[in-house]
Design a protein around this motif. Structure first.
Motif, PDB file in Angstrom:
ATOM      1  N   THR A  40      82.275  52.172  64.941  1.00 46.49           N
ATOM      2  CA  THR A  40      81.726  53.059  63.869  1.00 46.49           C
ATOM      3  C   THR A  40      82.812  53.729  63.035  1.00 46.49           C
ATOM      4  N   GLU A  41      83.518  54.543  64.286  1.00 49.43           N
ATOM      5  CA  GLU A  41      84.489  55.656  63.632  1.00 49.43           C
ATOM      6  C   GLU A  41      85.390  54.888  62.710  1.00 49.43           C
ATOM      7  N   ARG A  52      72.960  52.892  62.043  1.00 48.44           N
ATOM      8  CA  ARG A  52      74.172  53.712  61.489  1.00 48.44           C
ATOM      9  C   ARG A  52      75.075  54.039  62.479  1.00 48.44           C
ATOM     10  N   ARG A  53      74.654  53.851  63.688  1.00 49.67           N
ATOM     11  CA  ARG A  53      75.454  54.096  64.730  1.00 49.67           C
ATOM     12  C   ARG A  53      76.114  53.126  65.406  1.00 49.67           C
ATOM     13  N   GLU A  57      68.684  55.371  62.185  1.00 49.17           N
ATOM     14  CA  GLU A  57      70.017  56.187  62.650  1.00 49.17           C
ATOM     15  C   GLU A  57      70.707  55.257  63.834  1.00 49.17           C
TER      16      GLU A  57
END
Length: 343
Positions: free
Chosen positions: A247-248, A76-77, A73
């Motif tokens: 990330t966004e 992924r961030r 996780e």
């Protein structure tokens, strides 16, 4: 003499630990923590050679929940967690201490290169080992109430070669065994491939410069970490560094200058030395698992956070990794580096 439960992997470090503890008169039970990646036979062989009781504990479920899931996780961030820092307090030492209590043992022991010392105030302090293999950085989240029951028999040795020399003298068959892998649940060493095999990889996106100009395509942000310079595959007038992971926008920002910061913050603060923190204090700080220490003023903040103000900028303080504070070799505390702008 007090009974000891030893984390026994079958490697040279844990085998020598057993021998040193036995020489001091401790009854020792070897415990193998089974992660599902083999090795129990080697550990059992070592226990037979040492003449100590042996058992194996299946830790796959705890490892998945407490280590592997937050590790993936994190990537992924867009941050870079260190699985051993999750594992030591939540799985390895937790399970060993549970087994020790079950067997009536007073201590747990491992082959880590670190030192514990009982202080005048009654607290057990965690200290750096003189060895270049010092692992105190990985252990900073062990709290004093557990450290009271932890032994590191190799902590005062000055090098891994010293360990191997003593193991040879003791006639241990593990003396020349290769060192173990860095991440136990990723035998191949490729965390991105591991995530992709589990269907948790992320899609390709854009490499951009600091002005937002597209430089090329990246393979997915889980392949990259702050300060990375290898494996980028982008031609430029000089060496490129990962400056930021967005990330966004699914973008990886590249720069010709390495990212640096002079002030960082950490969260999930662990107060390894509980008597510190009422006032700001100067410390030697590690921002990654290496021998390098940087001077900084540390101020504990509300809600389990801390501010770290370095005397001079430090290179690539990677979000998700840990900043660990030391004074005179003693671990004072630390926390997970938060995302923040780099210079």
């Amino acid at each position: 003499m007090e009974k000891v439960v030893l984390g026994l992997s079958g490697g040279v470090d844990s085998a020598l630990c057993a021998r040193l503890l036995l020489e001091k008169g401790h009854p020792v039970t070897g415990v193998y923590l089974d992660t599902g990646h083999g090795g129990v036979e080697e550990a059992h062989k070592a226990a037979l050679e040492l003449g100590i009781p042996f058992c194996s504990v299946d830790v796959r479920e705890q490892l998945e929940e407490k280590v592997i899931a937050p590790f993936m996780e994190g990537y992924r961030r867009g941050i870079t967690p260190i699985p051993c820092i999750f594992c030591n307090p939540a799985v390895k030492f937790h399970v060993l201490w549970q087994k020790a209590q079950e067997l009536g043992a007073s201590y747990v022991a491992t082959g880590h290169y670190a030192v514990t010392r009982r202080l005048e105030n009654g607290v057990t302090g965690l200290y750096m080992s003189p060895s270049p293999n010092d692992q105190s950085y990985m252990l900073y989240r062990l709290l004093p109430e557990l450290l009271d029951h932890v032994l590191f028999p190799l902590g005062e040795l000055c090098s891994k070669e010293d360990t191997r020399t003593l193991a040879r003298k003791a006639g241990l068959s593990a003396a020349n065994k290769p060192d173990s892998m860095e991440i136990c649940f990723i035998p191949e060493g490729d965390h991105a491939a591991f995530m992709e095999q589990r269907g948790l990889g992320l899609p390709p996106g854009d490499f951009v410069d600091e002005a937002g100009n597209v430089l090329g395509k990246h393979k997915g942000i889980h392949h990259y970490t702050l300060g990375q310079r290898r494996g980028l595959g982008i031609a430029a007038e000089g060496r490129l560094f990962v400056k930021e992971i967005r990330t966004e926008q699914n973008q990886v920002v590249l720069s010709l200058t390495p990212p640096t910061s002079q002030v960082i913050t950490v969260d999930n603060l662990c107060r390894t030395a509980p008597e510190y923190g009422a006032e700001s204090f100067w410390a030697d700080v590690k921002i990654r698992h290496s021998r390098r220490l940087d001077k900084a003023l540390v101020t504990y903040l509300p809600e389990g956070r801390a501010k770290v103000e370095f005397s001079s900028p430090v290179r690539a303080p990677s979000p998700g990794q840990s900043a660990v504070f030391y004074q005179d070799g003693r671990v004072i505390g630390g926390g997970y580096i938060e995302k923040q702008p780099c210079l």
